[in-house]
Motif scaffolding. Structure first.
Motif, short mmCIF file in Angstrom:
data_model
loop_
_atom_site.label_atom_id
_atom_site.label_comp_id
_atom_site.label_asym_id
_atom_site.label_seq_id
_atom_site.Cartn_x
_atom_site.Cartn_y
_atom_site.Cartn_z
N UNK A 195 25.06 -7.95 29.49
CA UNK A 195 26.00 -7.42 30.48
C UNK A 195 26.26 -8.42 31.59
N UNK A 196 25.20 -9.07 32.08
CA UNK A 196 25.38 -10.04 33.15
C UNK A 196 26.06 -11.31 32.66
N UNK A 197 25.72 -11.75 31.44
CA UNK A 197 26.29 -13.00 30.93
C UNK A 197 27.77 -12.89 30.61
N UNK A 198 28.21 -11.73 30.19
CA UNK A 198 29.61 -11.58 29.77
C UNK A 198 30.52 -11.05 30.87
N UNK A 199 29.96 -10.58 31.96
CA UNK A 199 30.79 -10.03 33.04
C UNK A 199 31.58 -11.15 33.71
N UNK A 200 32.86 -10.94 33.84
CA UNK A 200 33.72 -11.92 34.51
C UNK A 200 33.70 -11.75 36.02
N UNK A 201 33.36 -10.56 36.48
CA UNK A 201 33.34 -10.31 37.92
C UNK A 201 32.10 -9.47 38.22
N UNK A 202 31.18 -10.05 39.02
CA UNK A 202 29.93 -9.39 39.42
C UNK A 202 29.91 -9.30 40.94
N UNK A 203 29.35 -8.24 41.46
CA UNK A 203 29.14 -8.09 42.90
C UNK A 203 27.76 -7.50 43.12
N UNK A 204 27.28 -7.59 44.35
CA UNK A 204 25.97 -7.04 44.69
C UNK A 204 26.11 -6.10 45.89
N UNK A 205 25.16 -5.20 46.00
CA UNK A 205 25.07 -4.29 47.14
C UNK A 205 23.65 -4.37 47.68
N UNK A 206 23.53 -4.83 48.90
CA UNK A 206 22.22 -5.01 49.53
C UNK A 206 21.77 -3.68 50.12
N UNK A 207 21.42 -2.76 49.23
CA UNK A 207 21.02 -1.44 49.66
C UNK A 207 20.16 -0.78 48.58
N UNK A 208 19.15 -0.06 49.01
CA UNK A 208 18.32 0.71 48.06
C UNK A 208 19.11 1.93 47.62
#
Length: 780
Positions: A195-208
């Motif tokens: 999933x991570x290797x093929x994703x063209x657009x990734x984002x993160x959320x700094x929250x629990x």
């Protein structure tokens, strides 16, 4: 089409299932469907799911005819999903409050990426909650740069725990990449990395967003079984995925490392593999490492020698050498821990001897030692007294006991004493004056001639001291004999009102003298100016013309962790942009946001003030206070500003902790039992109406008789300068006082103050270290 499809596979979790489902269904964000997959659970899970589905149309239940395992059960839920995004939640875990709203907002802000990675916290069976140690990997820049990226730009994401439930996935992305969970243990491995290797657009959320339950028993990863051999098939699937996609070949060295480390972890976990199967597992590990070995890529960061050696041994299949080195490592850790324990014991013995010697030296008449809140920094009544001592008694040297973490709170010129250090024990042994709002450290021995002032840290509503006998939740194993021994060390007990005097003398019966001087920490409320108020609001970022409402609840002895009983998201939405909620949890929950998790993302209209260094400054900035049973209400009443009591669980609180009177019968302002009642009070303006002023006036007369802005001066003159109590400044009656002006309109007030200063008019003295106690870092 809902925004989220929350997929919950269910098998033998009836003890935790209600909590899991409730954590989803009580989310303020409601644009989702919940798909629960009953994986032929032999307990009562199926009936529980059916009951939830009957009560809530957002719940869909799939009953599988046979047990298929976690991965295939997730696939069944995925096939039925209709949401934009897929969220997988294990049925013994829970969503953090407000998680779906935070996820939705982040997806909107980042333009709907393929994958959004968020953080989690481990929730232990004993109530402890610890955030992921690698939380820094999901941090995102405040300026928005690099908000959306590919894995090649942030390959460190592969170091996160390889699980499906710390991410949300675009459903059409999952379908396009034909991602699916395999059967068997470790099913997340061939899902997460592709999933991570093929994703063209990734984002993160700094929250629990997820609380990951650490079960005492029953966790798959702590179950001894040959099923852990499933990990080999999972890596076969992962590398087959790479072979089918040549464009991902660059990730082979990274995944090879991850595989070798994973095998080593399983082999070294005695609770996973049967003892007779460990050698076989190691042989299988060797075969896989030889089959999929890849030379380190130039982009791979250098690894510690320990990790390189471990991988080499796994690849060579040196089972006995690997076990020998593992046992040697365990022995080194054991010897190191024993050495540290021995060093600690020796150090303690040396410090005890040092302290005994120092107690034989003469007392230092020019030294005063201060501490507050179990050494948490410069705060509360001791801080106000220390500041006034530097002004009125400059011949007295002051020292403060606190840790490096809180050293920044000390004013310039105040010496810091590290708790437990030789210097600290010397000061405790020789100081003439000792001031604290809690009991001094265990091991302190009171000397003849020392003067110890116990300032306390709040007017007591809840039961304290010996009065806790009938309330085990509040007592929490308290040693009442030791408590009284420490009270016997007090020479003076500071009181803010007659009610406190009576409580302290009954709850802590000892031979001290009560000083009814008021609370020095509240002096600032009578000495701060309009400029100080405006500056406090500016520091917090309170917009001009907005009504700032400070929400400051107390803690519950009978509950683990902090979960606000007020739905702040809903309150903020109903009150609208004209209001801002400043959320300040009890200091027992350091760093907790209004969701109860560190660094939580907040909705509009809510400001997390849990880490703000000064609760006094928060009070000055606030137009009104909303609290439940916190002693802050007694202090805030000095400002003569609106107070609202939010008491949804008063009967439960009073039964569990015990209280000295019914605060709902004699409140400082209107009482709200529900969120709707609270919203109505502010929406209609009743929170600040005539009835509110009447209640507050009676409350101030009863609980604020001595707080007139000169409490610290009275303490310093009596304790440090030896002035008789009859010679001290008498307290000004509440009706004749002039507390700090209310915030709105703050800009106009600042202009008027400046103009008045220019014209030579008389204004109250500004708060400063030289003229009055600073706005300290007192906790609630």
């Amino acid at each position: 089409m809902p925004r989220f499809s929350v997929i919950v596979p269910v098998h033998k979790v009836q003890a935790y299932l209600h909590e899991c489902l409730d954590s989803v269904l009580t989310q303020p964000f409601t644009d989702y469907e919940l798909i629960a997959v009953d994986d032929r659970s032999p307990d009562g899970c199926g009936e529980i799911l059916d009951a939830y589905a009957a009560a809530d149309s957002r719940v869909t239940v799939l009953h599988l005819p046979e047990n298929v395992g976690l991965g295939p059960a997730r696939n069944r839920g995925t096939a039925c999903a209709t949401g934009d995004y897929l969220l997988y939640l294990d049925s013994d875990d829970t969503l953090a409050p407000g998680a779906l709203r935070a996820l939705a907002d982040r997806l909107d802000a980042t333009g709907d990426p393929d994958v959004l990675v968020y953080d989690y916290a481990r929730a232990y069976w004993d109530g402890a909650v610890c955030r992921n140690a690698r939380a820094d990997l999901v941090a995102h820049r405040a300026d928005g740069a690099g908000e959306v990226f590919q894995l090649a730009e942030r390959p460190e994401l592969l170091r996160l725990l390889a699980v499906a439930w710390n991410k949300v996935y675009r459903r059409d992305f999952v379908a396009r990449q034909r991602l699916a969970f395999p059967p068997g243990y470790y099913e997340d491995t061939p899902w997460t990395f592709p999933a991570l290797m093929t994703a063209e657009r990734i984002a993160t959320l700094d929250r629990v967003c997820v609380l990951y339950r650490q079960r005492r028993r029953g966790n798959i990863l702590s179950t001894t079984s040959r099923r852990h051999f499933d990990v080999f098939a999972q890596y076969d699937r992962l590398f087959a995925f790479l072979d089918a996609r040549p464009g991902l070949e660059r990730w082979r060295p990274v995944l090879y490392r991850r595989m070798a480390d994973h095998f080593a972890v399983i082999h070294n976990s005695p609770e996973r593999l049967p003892r007779a199967a460990r050698a076989e597992f190691f042989r299988r590990s060797r075969a896989h490492c030889r089959r999929y070995r890849a030379a380190p890529a130039a982009t791979c960061p250098p690894q510690p020698a320990r990790l390189r050696l471990r991988r080499l041994l796994v690849r060579l299949g040196s089972h006995r050498t690997f076990r020998l080195l593992s046992r040697a490592s365990e022995l080194r850790r054991f010897l190191r821990d024993r050495a540290r324990a021995g060093h600690t014991l020796a150090r303690k013995a040396a410090l005890r001897a040092h302290y005994a010697v120092q107690r034989r030296r003469p007392l230092d008449d020019g030294l005063a030692v201060f501490s507050a809140y179990w050494n948490r920094g410069y705060a509360c009544n001791p801080a106000a007294i220390e500041a006034k001592a530097r002004e009125l008694a400059p011949h007295i040297r002051t020292a403060w006991i606190t840790t490096p973490e809180h050293a920044h709170t000390l004013p310039p010129g105040v010496r810091r004493l590290h708790p437990g250090s030789a210097a600290c024990w010397t000061a405790l042994a020789r100081a003439r004056y000792l001031v604290s709002n809690t009991n001094l450290t265990h091991g302190y021995v009171k000397r003849a001639g020392q003067l110890h002032l116990q300032t306390h840290h709040g007017t007591p509503l809840k039961t304290m001291g010996l009065d806790l006998h009938p309330y085990p939740a509040g007592a929490d194993g308290m040693d009442f004999g030791k408590l009284l021994e420490r009270a016997d060390r007090w020479d003076y007990s500071l009181s803010a009102n007659p009610h406190s005097t009576h409580v302290w003398e009954r709850a802590y019966p000892a031979a001290y003298t009560t000083l009814e001087f008021g609370y020095p920490r509240n002096d600032v409320f009578h000495r701060a100016t309009a400029h100080d108020v405006a500056r406090a609001r500016e520091r917090l970022g309170v917009p001009e013309g907005v009504t700032a409402v400070l929400y400051a609840p107390t803690h519950r002895d009978y509950r683990r962790g902090w979960r606000p009983l007020l739905d702040l998201d809903r309150v903020a939405r109903h009150l609208g942009p004209g209001f801002l909620l400043l959320v300040r949890p009890h200091y027992f929950y350091d760093g907790a946001s209004h969701h109860g998790e560190p660094e939580a993302a907040l909705p509009g209209g809510v400001l997390d003030a849990s880490r703000h260094p000064s609760v006094e400054e928060l009070c000055l900035a606030a137009d009104a206070l909303v609290t439940d049973y916190s002693s802050l209400m007694f202090d805030y009443a000095n400002l003569d500003r609106p107070l609202v009591l939010h008491a949804p669980d008063w009967e439960t609180y009073r039964a569990a902790r015990g209280t000295y009177f019914d605060i709902t019968a004699t409140p400082p302002g209107p009482v709200a039992r529900t969120d709707d009642e609270l919203i109505d009070l502010f929406a209609t303006g009743a929170y600040a109406g005539p009835r509110s002023r009447e209640l507050r006036a009676v409350f101030r007369e009863r609980f604020c008789p001595y707080d007139d802005g000169r409490a610290a001066e009275r303490v310093v003159r009596h304790l440090l300068l030896g002035e008789h109590r009859t010679a001290l400044p008498p307290a000004v009656p509440p009706g004749e006082r002039h507390p700090a002006p209310a915030p709105a309109p703050s800009v106009r007030a600042v202009r008027e103050e400046r103009a008045a200063r220019t014209q030579g008019e008389e204004w109250p003295c500004p708060a400063s270290a030289s003229s009055s106690p600073p706005i300290g870092s007192r906790a609630i």
